[in-house]
Design a protein around this motif. Structure first.
Motif, PDB file in Angstrom:
ATOM      1  N   VAL A   1       5.661  30.419   0.350  1.00 28.53           N
ATOM      2  CA  VAL A   1       6.454  29.752   1.427  1.00 28.53           C
ATOM      3  C   VAL A   1       6.357  30.349   2.824  1.00 28.53           C
ATOM      4  O   VAL A   1       6.700  31.486   2.963  1.00 28.53           O
ATOM      5  N   CYS A   2       6.212  29.760   3.632  1.00 27.21           N
ATOM      6  CA  CYS A   2       5.837  30.051   5.247  1.00 27.21           C
ATOM      7  C   CYS A   2       7.437  29.429   5.883  1.00 27.21           C
ATOM      8  O   CYS A   2       7.296  28.025   5.891  1.00 27.21           O
ATOM      9  N   VAL A   3       7.929  30.005   6.541  1.00 24.62           N
ATOM     10  CA  VAL A   3       9.081  29.704   7.130  1.00 24.62           C
ATOM     11  C   VAL A   3       8.914  30.160   8.642  1.00 24.62           C
ATOM     12  O   VAL A   3       8.871  31.269   8.881  1.00 24.62           O
ATOM     13  N   GLU A   4       8.924  29.128   9.615  1.00 27.59           N
ATOM     14  CA  GLU A   4       8.786  29.544  11.098  1.00 27.59           C
ATOM     15  C   GLU A   4      10.164  29.452  11.715  1.00 27.59           C
ATOM     16  O   GLU A   4      10.890  28.717  11.324  1.00 27.59           O
ATOM     17  N   THR A   5      10.415  30.569  12.556  1.00 27.67           N
ATOM     18  CA  THR A   5      11.324  30.655  13.314  1.00 27.67           C
ATOM     19  C   THR A   5      10.976  31.061  14.776  1.00 27.67           C
ATOM     20  O   THR A   5       9.847  30.705  14.891  1.00 27.67           O
ATOM     21  N   TYR A   6      11.827  31.369  15.645  1.00 30.10           N
ATOM     22  CA  TYR A   6      11.325  31.298  17.019  1.00 30.10           C
ATOM     23  C   TYR A   6      10.350  32.456  17.263  1.00 30.10           C
ATOM     24  O   TYR A   6      10.648  33.718  17.059  1.00 30.10           O
ATOM     25  N   ARG A   7       9.099  32.101  17.507  1.00 33.38           N
ATOM     26  CA  ARG A   7       7.995  32.720  17.746  1.00 33.38           C
ATOM     27  C   ARG A   7       7.780  34.052  16.590  1.00 33.38           C
ATOM     28  O   ARG A   7       6.964  35.119  16.810  1.00 33.38           O
ATOM     29  N   THR A   8       8.056  33.597  15.389  1.00 31.93           N
ATOM     30  CA  THR A   8       7.390  34.337  14.422  1.00 31.93           C
ATOM     31  C   THR A   8       7.236  33.404  12.908  1.00 31.93           C
ATOM     32  O   THR A   8       8.017  32.417  13.156  1.00 31.93           O
ATOM     33  N   THR A   9       6.586  33.890  12.028  1.00 29.46           N
ATOM     34  CA  THR A   9       6.812  33.131  10.814  1.00 29.46           C
ATOM     35  C   THR A   9       7.016  34.069   9.570  1.00 29.46           C
ATOM     36  O   THR A   9       6.552  35.307   9.759  1.00 29.46           O
ATOM     37  N   GLY A  10       7.656  33.814   8.642  1.00 28.11           N
ATOM     38  CA  GLY A  10       7.906  34.553   7.660  1.00 28.11           C
ATOM     39  C   GLY A  10       7.115  34.007   6.210  1.00 28.11           C
ATOM     40  O   GLY A  10       7.110  32.925   6.185  1.00 28.11           O
TER      41      GLY A  10
END
Length: 277
Positions: free
Chosen positions: A229-238
């Motif tokens: 699962v890829c979760v995008e936040t401000y200027r990054t991705t987890g």
């Protein structure tokens, strides 16, 4: 044994590696050496384009790697080199996600704010990049747009992944670009949704709260059926790989699809929105 490299030997960039491979293929071709002009004619491009690519100067048109593989019968070599060029154009934080995306047999998207990158038109993407970086030059914005559009090649291959997309209704109603840009974007979205490997649904604005509502989320399933699962936040991705957390996220996504409009009703809503623009 790992081959040792002389410390003074320069490290080639992926773009330089592509250019060197093209020059070698052209000059060492079994059926006879091709000049840059000869290759340009076969590839239906210009000599200056071939020269620029061989010198490692961007850009590389997204259709050319496949053309070069056909001309030189290189079994996907130039396609693979091009994928590395595209991957390296993204910040390091995103490179693993791009690699997983290219190899995925299934891609599920939840989009709470904007159309996912795999479905964006050039002008829609350009508007987003300009808003994100207003001081960037036109060349920098264009390079970002090309890199984003190059990702979409995986949808046009012989064996595209199965794609499911759930959009918040606000995504299709928000007008942050011109009417023409938004109309074109919605038309492309509808066209993609008509493919047998793609399912598009819209989550109504009055849907119940859910655990995925804050951020864009992408589920990538590999050929061994392992999902991350890829979760995008401000200027990054987890990237979430722990199986329990993945299962929880999948259940939440299943809840979204059951709350969302059917594929037919979703398409009708997108079409209706196009007509109001």
């Amino acid at each position: 044994m790992t081959e040792r490299r002389d410390v003074d030997e320069p490290v080639r960039s992926p773009r330089e590696a592509f250019g060197e491979a093209l020059r070698n293929a052209r000059e060492l071709r079994a059926a006879g050496r091709l000049s840059q002009s000869d290759l340009a004619k076969k590839a239906r491009t210009s000599k200056s384009t071939i020269s620029r690519i061989e010198r490692g100067v961007p850009p590389i048109a997204s259709n050319l790697p496949t053309v070069f593989d056909q001309i030189f019968e290189t079994d996907g070599q130039f396609k693979r080199l091009y994928e590395e060029v595209v991957s390296r154009s993204f910040p390091a934080l995103y490179r693993r996600r791009m690699s997983l995306e290219r190899e995925a047999i299934a891609i599920w998207e939840w989009a709470p704010a904007v159309i996912p990158g795999l479905f964006q038109t050039a002008e829609y993407a350009r508007t987003l990049f300009r808003a994100d970086n207003p001081r960037a030059s036109d060349d920098e914005i264009s390079a970002s747009v090309r890199a984003r559009l190059a990702r979409q090649e995986l949808l046009r291959g012989d064996a595209p992944p199965n794609v499911r997309v759930v959009l918040c209704e606000s995504v299709i109603r928000r007008r942050f670009a011109t009417r023409d840009v938004m109309r074109e974007q919605l038309a492309v979205l509808l066209g993609l949704a008509e493919r047998p490997t793609t399912r598009l649904q819209v989550l109504p604005l009055d849907a119940e709260p859910h655990s995925l509502m804050e951020w864009p989320v992408t589920f990538l399933t590999a050929s061994n059926h392992v999902t991350v699962v890829c979760v995008e936040t401000y200027r990054t991705t987890g990237i979430i790989e722990e199986s329990e957390h993945v299962r929880t996220a999948v259940r939440a996504y299943d809840g979204l699809t059951s709350e969302a409009l059917s594929a037919r009703d979703s398409a009708a809503l997108v079409r209706e929105q196009m007509e109001t623009l």
